[in-house]
Motif scaffolding. Sequence first.
Motif, PDB file in Angstrom:
ATOM      1  N   ARG A  67       0.807  -1.215   0.000  1.00 45.96           N
ATOM      2  CA  ARG A  67       0.000   0.000   0.000  1.00 45.96           C
ATOM      3  C   ARG A  67       0.842   1.267   0.000  1.00 45.96           C
ATOM      4  O   ARG A  67       0.313   2.370   0.004  1.00 45.96           O
ATOM      5  CB  ARG A  67      -0.973  -0.015   1.174  1.00 45.96           C
ATOM      6  N   GLY A  68       2.148   1.142   0.033  1.00 43.10           N
ATOM      7  CA  GLY A  68       2.979   2.341  -0.046  1.00 43.10           C
ATOM      8  C   GLY A  68       4.395   2.105   0.423  1.00 43.10           C
ATOM      9  O   GLY A  68       4.676   1.123   1.111  1.00 43.10           O
ATOM     10  N   THR A  69       5.282   3.023   0.055  1.00 40.71           N
ATOM     11  CA  THR A  69       6.680   2.919   0.453  1.00 40.71           C
ATOM     12  C   THR A  69       6.833   3.340   1.917  1.00 40.71           C
ATOM     13  O   THR A  69       5.970   4.044   2.449  1.00 40.71           O
ATOM     14  CB  THR A  69       7.546   3.855  -0.411  1.00 40.71           C
ATOM     15  N   PRO A  70       7.926   2.947   2.575  1.00 45.09           N
ATOM     16  CA  PRO A  70       8.152   3.383   3.958  1.00 45.09           C
ATOM     17  C   PRO A  70       8.207   4.908   4.049  1.00 45.09           C
ATOM     18  O   PRO A  70       7.720   5.486   5.032  1.00 45.09           O
ATOM     19  CB  PRO A  70       9.520   2.795   4.311  1.00 45.09           C
ATOM     20  N   GLU A  71       8.761   5.565   3.010  1.00 48.56           N
ATOM     21  CA  GLU A  71       8.842   7.025   3.004  1.00 48.56           C
ATOM     22  C   GLU A  71       7.440   7.632   3.033  1.00 48.56           C
ATOM     23  O   GLU A  71       7.163   8.557   3.799  1.00 48.56           O
ATOM     24  CB  GLU A  71       9.605   7.516   1.760  1.00 48.56           C
ATOM     25  N   ALA A  72       6.542   7.101   2.175  1.00 46.06           N
ATOM     26  CA  ALA A  72       5.170   7.611   2.137  1.00 46.06           C
ATOM     27  C   ALA A  72       4.479   7.328   3.471  1.00 46.06           C
ATOM     28  O   ALA A  72       3.707   8.141   3.977  1.00 46.06           O
ATOM     29  CB  ALA A  72       4.402   6.979   0.980  1.00 46.06           C
TER      30      ALA A  72
ATOM     31  N   VAL B  40      -2.825   6.941  -6.605  1.00 46.44           N
ATOM     32  CA  VAL B  40      -2.724   7.563  -5.277  1.00 46.44           C
ATOM     33  C   VAL B  40      -1.420   7.156  -4.606  1.00 46.44           C
ATOM     34  O   VAL B  40      -0.687   7.979  -4.063  1.00 46.44           O
ATOM     35  CB  VAL B  40      -3.931   7.173  -4.392  1.00 46.44           C
ATOM     36  N   ARG B  41      -1.120   5.848  -4.692  1.00 47.13           N
ATOM     37  CA  ARG B  41       0.093   5.324  -4.090  1.00 47.13           C
ATOM     38  C   ARG B  41       1.317   6.025  -4.675  1.00 47.13           C
ATOM     39  O   ARG B  41       2.211   6.451  -3.950  1.00 47.13           O
ATOM     40  CB  ARG B  41       0.162   3.823  -4.399  1.00 47.13           C
ATOM     41  N   GLU B  42       1.301   6.157  -5.985  1.00 48.20           N
ATOM     42  CA  GLU B  42       2.451   6.758  -6.647  1.00 48.20           C
ATOM     43  C   GLU B  42       2.605   8.236  -6.314  1.00 48.20           C
ATOM     44  O   GLU B  42       3.711   8.712  -6.056  1.00 48.20           O
ATOM     45  CB  GLU B  42       2.266   6.581  -8.147  1.00 48.20           C
ATOM     46  N   ALA B  43       1.479   8.945  -6.279  1.00 48.86           N
ATOM     47  CA  ALA B  43       1.536  10.385  -5.968  1.00 48.86           C
ATOM     48  C   ALA B  43       1.995  10.598  -4.532  1.00 48.86           C
ATOM     49  O   ALA B  43       2.766  11.516  -4.236  1.00 48.86           O
ATOM     50  CB  ALA B  43       0.164  11.020  -6.197  1.00 48.86           C
ATOM     51  N   GLN B  44       1.536   9.724  -3.622  1.00 48.31           N
ATOM     52  CA  GLN B  44       1.965   9.860  -2.221  1.00 48.31           C
ATOM     53  C   GLN B  44       3.460   9.597  -2.083  1.00 48.31           C
ATOM     54  O   GLN B  44       4.148  10.259  -1.313  1.00 48.31           O
ATOM     55  CB  GLN B  44       1.173   8.904  -1.322  1.00 48.31           C
ATOM     56  N   ASP B  45       3.943   8.646  -2.866  1.00 43.51           N
ATOM     57  CA  ASP B  45       5.371   8.352  -2.817  1.00 43.51           C
ATOM     58  C   ASP B  45       6.172   9.525  -3.395  1.00 43.51           C
ATOM     59  O   ASP B  45       7.213   9.907  -2.846  1.00 43.51           O
ATOM     60  CB  ASP B  45       5.663   7.066  -3.591  1.00 43.51           C
TER      61      ASP B  45
END
Lengths: 182, 256
Positions: A67-72, B40-45
């Motif tokens: 669901r996302g990178t550790p940074e995010a 969304v995942r990509e933009a948040q990253d």
Amino acid sequence: MGTPGGDLIRVMAAGDRDAFARFYDRYAPFVFPFVLRIVRDRADAADVLQDVFWEAWRGAAAYDSARGTPEAWIITRARTRAIDRVRAVRRRGETFVAAVDEATVGAPTPPGGDAAVRAEERQLVASALAQLSEAQREIIELAYYSGLTQREIAERLAQPLGTVKTRIRLALARLREAVTPT
Amino acid sequence: MSHEPFETLAAVYAAGALDGDDLVQFEAHLPGCAECQAAVREAQDTLARAMLSARPQTPLPAVREALVRRVERTRGAGRRAWLTWAAATAVVAAVAAGFTATWVAVRYEARLGQMARETAAVKERLTRNEAALQEQVALYRGAVELLRDPATRVVDLRGQGTAASASGRMIWNDAGGGHLFVAGLPPAPAGKTYALWTISGGTPRAAGLFGVDASGRSAHRIAPEVARGAVGVFAVTLEPEGGTPAPTGPIVLASK
Ligand SMILES: [Zn+2]
């Protein structure tokens, strides 16, 4: 460095205190200026930082790399907590604002003055943002640092809502190029 | 019209700036759309990586020390709490052995009964919410389907008279019917309801009755059968419950 952030979080979830210290040492020096840029007060920023990393420790088991990178993961949490803090301070402050305004009217400008403050603020601004146009940077700052919603931004900039949405999308696309290593 | 509007909403959502109807619409769409989830995942990253590009600043060592202490304390406290619990359980077990088994059973059965009732209540609440959510998702899906047809029009409705701050959006297809989304409309007074009219050649035709929720919102589906011929204007009026063959009440929303 070595261990990827995601692996550190997984080890943290198993209760490894050493992994937590490493996670903190890796991310805190980057999360701190980000939080400071939002709350604009070192003591508040230190409090927020502590909350953010405490929550990271407690919530490590819920981290899902799909669901996302550790940074995010850490930045999204830091942004929420920092903006909560700004709102709480503002609510607390509204009662006192009139009194403070009165007390500071005519106060002498501190040495170095606004220029020193501006120089420090510049250091806190993420360098990737420097690659955006002035207008793109402004819209990302209003949304991400100031926590304004699209309608509030539209009102602030006196622009149609549709324009604001498109501008956010374009600014993000540009930002993506800026952070993608070439 | 296509999936494209959602791609913009995904960016605004990731930047934390989505609000109002856009937010409701996007959050209903997101769970069923892998493309938007990825966006969304990509933009948040992207945002995270950009924010982490500021010059690093080591916070005061006191922050780190306080955190490390806190982390150690929880583990210690956790172990102590477990020991206390274990000791207490041993005492309870010893005492319970002195009572008759019936007494214990009655006591626990009462508690179990209460827990079962509580669990059932929670489950029912969850099911009800889930059903409502699925209904909403289905509704938005229907609207998205309709939007894929190039013949579909999107028409804005403006609040009129006492409902000046209300707004509406009609997604309309002359062959496939439509979806009306309304916001900011006050709940209809007792004995009244809102009625939608499609007007073509100066003749209003009834297109269904609807209410709004506590926050003034509504999403109303207009069946394909209702869509007969080209519609010029859409209007919403306040009518007696049960509806009327022709509009009689004040207009609260209308398209140009
Ligand atoms: Zn989508």
